[in-house]
Design a protein around this motif. Structure first.
Motif, PDB file in Angstrom:
ATOM      1  N   LEU A 273      41.349  39.281  39.625  1.00 19.33           N
ATOM      2  CA  LEU A 273      42.516  39.335  40.531  1.00 19.33           C
ATOM      3  C   LEU A 273      43.245  40.426  40.648  1.00 19.33           C
ATOM      4  N   ASP A 274      43.141  41.191  39.471  1.00 11.19           N
ATOM      5  CA  ASP A 274      44.048  42.693  39.725  1.00 11.19           C
ATOM      6  C   ASP A 274      43.096  43.666  40.758  1.00 11.19           C
ATOM      7  N   ARG A 275      42.093  43.135  41.203  1.00  8.89           N
ATOM      8  CA  ARG A 275      41.267  43.856  42.275  1.00  8.89           C
ATOM      9  C   ARG A 275      41.986  43.590  43.626  1.00  8.89           C
ATOM     10  N   MET A 276      42.933  42.632  43.842  1.00 11.95           N
ATOM     11  CA  MET A 276      43.514  42.135  45.022  1.00 11.95           C
ATOM     12  C   MET A 276      44.537  42.953  45.484  1.00 11.95           C
ATOM     13  N   ASP A 277      44.496  43.189  46.852  1.00 14.39           N
ATOM     14  CA  ASP A 277      45.943  43.818  47.237  1.00 14.39           C
ATOM     15  C   ASP A 277      46.912  42.983  47.391  1.00 14.39           C
ATOM     16  N   PRO A 278      48.316  43.079  47.604  1.00 13.33           N
ATOM     17  CA  PRO A 278      49.212  42.191  47.401  1.00 13.33           C
ATOM     18  C   PRO A 278      49.293  41.166  48.448  1.00 13.33           C
ATOM     19  N   GLU A 279      48.688  41.431  49.510  1.00  9.86           N
ATOM     20  CA  GLU A 279      48.426  40.421  50.496  1.00  9.86           C
ATOM     21  C   GLU A 279      47.359  39.325  50.144  1.00  9.86           C
ATOM     22  N   GLN A 280      46.266  39.761  49.574  1.00 11.53           N
ATOM     23  CA  GLN A 280      45.376  38.972  49.371  1.00 11.53           C
ATOM     24  C   GLN A 280      45.854  38.163  47.888  1.00 11.53           C
ATOM     25  N   ARG A 281      46.643  38.928  46.929  1.00  9.41           N
ATOM     26  CA  ARG A 281      46.931  38.134  45.748  1.00  9.41           C
ATOM     27  C   ARG A 281      47.794  37.010  46.190  1.00  9.41           C
ATOM     28  N   GLU A 282      48.904  37.266  47.015  1.00 10.25           N
ATOM     29  CA  GLU A 282      49.859  36.341  47.756  1.00 10.25           C
ATOM     30  C   GLU A 282      49.108  35.168  47.961  1.00 10.25           C
ATOM     31  N   ALA A 283      48.167  35.191  48.780  1.00  7.22           N
ATOM     32  CA  ALA A 283      47.526  34.102  49.653  1.00  7.22           C
ATOM     33  C   ALA A 283      46.704  33.459  48.391  1.00  7.22           C
ATOM     34  N   TRP A 284      46.110  33.918  47.356  1.00  6.36           N
ATOM     35  CA  TRP A 284      45.447  33.284  46.554  1.00  6.36           C
ATOM     36  C   TRP A 284      46.341  32.562  45.702  1.00  6.36           C
ATOM     37  N   ASP A 285      47.501  33.006  45.224  1.00 11.37           N
ATOM     38  CA  ASP A 285      48.360  32.489  44.367  1.00 11.37           C
ATOM     39  C   ASP A 285      49.092  31.201  45.226  1.00 11.37           C
ATOM     40  N   ARG A 286      49.293  31.336  46.447  1.00 12.86           N
ATOM     41  CA  ARG A 286      49.862  30.288  47.230  1.00 12.86           C
ATOM     42  C   ARG A 286      49.054  29.147  47.365  1.00 12.86           C
TER      43      ARG A 286
END
Length: 524
Positions: A273-286
């Motif tokens: 998860l920490d490899r993701m950029d903010p946009e990727q992580r936001e989509a993932w968590d959403r």
């Protein structure tokens, strides 16, 4: 395999009189074939609609089969990523290429491989993606590989300069981008080429592209008939640690990360998860947040938990396949746009099969059908009129001699595989093999599948589990396709077992496997 869908009727056996090294002619000039070999990790035939219509549609993979052939009896020699890749690239069983398992072996890059032999025949060779042989590639004019298993998001690549380069994006897209870029910008366009596109997908832990996260959420998958297998009469099958119910990790595999929740593999998942950029992580968590909330609020147990895990696993796996299928389509479209498709053999396969809940499992390793069997489809270039199904027994050791014959290169005598070219030309050789040999070595290790070897014919399968166990299994695949009824030890099958043992020993001697059933309890 159930619910198989035929792509098209088996074509006639028309064979054009032509040189295999020059199957396409333009302006009267012979043009050697190019080879594009696409291999995924853990993509099982059940999850390709050209093989099985129960679960998913894979229109771009189906394009390959529709324009060529589908092998319906395609198998691996060792159902584990690194060893399978070593068998493929050398054309030899593990006992000869000496890459037995993923935990103790390093591939000897000085040995003979088909890319090296293609180079000698005047081909350019290239590799991009997953290598997973614990050494740097040899025999390639250009390569760029993922270190180890690689990452789904913002992966690093190791280059020929031995630099480790970070890349931004989703790994399946990046591998495809680099493959197309090599064909377009890096190769010598006056020479034929062989490009190996090795994807990380669809390897555990099945992290889909954020663009595909919402897919298949309304789909409910039928639980396999053998999901609650009790392994009666099969102690080796009972001893594994690859059960969806017991061993599939809620956080690492199924993404149920929440405050205060822990699991055995949680610390492996968080760096992903920490490899993701903010946009990727936001989509993932959403996407995952409401699923996580609902899961822990309902707290399913027992059978309800087992089947909830199965449904989430299937959806994540399918989403990862979706991106792969899209990117195969990109490669096909590019080749067609550039006028290369009709002079290029396009091969799609996986390093082995995979369990989609059959026997209650995920992963591979066993000689049972779901993991020994692997998809193999080929889009044939001009000059090959064969279409439809090829039913002969083939194995991944056959790819090397096939590519060498198509390139007009000599096939060394020490290669164990046999060329598939006669089958691609519509022939049915009377002396084609009637049995396949298999050997799995990695124990003790992850998933704890016992060491075993065996033989598979068109109807029967004999397996011997050895090392710290001495168990035999015999299955009649025609009457018992799910491999539930072990016939070994029954008096009425004694003659059959002895006959299969003799055939198996003959193959072990032919391939010079030092571990044979007469000495199977010896450790080495």
């Amino acid at each position: 395999m159930t619910n198989l869908k035929l792509i098209c009727p088996i074509a006639g056996t028309v064979v054009l009189g032509m040189s295999l090294t020059a199957c396409n002619q333009k302006n009267g000039k012979e043009s050697p074939l190019n080879i594009v070999y696409i291999m995924t990790d853990d993509h099982t035939a059940q999850m390709m609609s050209c093989y099985d219509t129960r679960y998913i549609e894979t229109p771009n993979l189906d394009r390959i089969a529709a324009d060529g052939v589908r092998f319906t009896n395609s198998f691996v020699a060792n159902s584990l990523s690194g060893p399978s890749r070593a068998c493929m690239i050398t054309g030899k069983h593990s006992c000869a290429n000496r890459f037995y398992d993923n935990t103790t072996c390093v591939f000897d890059g000085s040995q003979q491989t088909f890319p090296k032999l293609l180079q000698k025949a005047g081909y350019q060779t290239a590799l991009v993606g997953k290598w997973h042989l614990e050494s740097l590639p040899t025999g390639f004019d250009w390569w760029e590989i993922l270190p180890g298993q690689g990452d789904y998001y913002n992966p690093e690549f190791v280059t020929q300069q031995n630099d480790t380069i970070p890349r931004h994006g989703y790994v399946t897209d990046i591998i495809t981008d680099d493959a197309i870029d090599w064909i377009e910008n890096k190769r010598d366009k006056d020479k034929p080429f062989c490009l190996l596109i090795h994807h990380k997908a669809i390897h555990r832990n099945w992290m889909a592209d954020t663009a595909d996260l919402n897919l298949y959420e309304d789909k409910v998958f039928p639980v396999p008939e053998t999901f609650y297998d009790d392994y009666a009469g099969r102690p080796a099958a009972a001893a594994q640690e690859m059960s969806i119910i017991k061993d599939m990790d809620l956080i690492y595999d199924l993404k149920m990360l929440a405050p205060g929740k822990d699991s055995r593999l949680k610390d492996t998942y968080i760096p992903m998860l920490d490899r993701m950029d903010p946009e990727q992580r936001e989509a993932w968590d959403r996407f995952y947040a409401p699923i996580i909330k609902e899961f822990y609020s309902k707290a399913p147990e027992g059978k309800a938990l087992a089947e909830w895990k199965f449904q989430r696993y299937m959806r994540d796996y399918m989403k990862t396949v979706k991106s792969l299928d899209d990117n195969v389509g990109r490669v096909l479209d590019y080749l067609e746009e550039k006028g290369l498709l009709e002079n290029t053999l396009v091969v799609y396969t996986s390093d082995q099969g995979f369990y989609m809940g059959e026997h209650g499992w995920f992963d591979k390793r066993f000689m049972y059908e779901e993991s020994m069997r692997t998809p193999l489809i080929m889009r044939l270039p001009d000059g090959f009129s064969r279409r439809g199904d090829i039913t002969e027994l083939v194995q991944n050791i056959d790819y090397a001699p096939t590519f060498l014959e198509l390139a007009g290169a000599e096939i060394p005598e020490d290669i164990h595989g046999v060329s598939l070219v006669p089958l691609l030309r519509g022939e049915h050789p009377q002396d084609w093999r009637t049995a396949l040999y298999y050997h799995f070595y990695e124990y003790p290790a992850e998933h704890m599948v016992k060491r075993h070897y065996g033989i598979r014919t068109d109807r029967y399968k004999l397996i011997h589990f050895y090392n710290d166990i001495d168990e035999w299994e015999l299955f009649d695949l025609r009457n018992d396709p799910y491999e539930l009824d072990n016939l070994y030890g029954r008096e009425e099958y004694g003659h059959l077992a002895d006959s299969l043992k003799a055939s198996m020993l003959s193959l072990q001697e032919e391939y010079d496997d030092p571990v044979r059933f007469s000495t199977a309890t010896d450790r080495y």
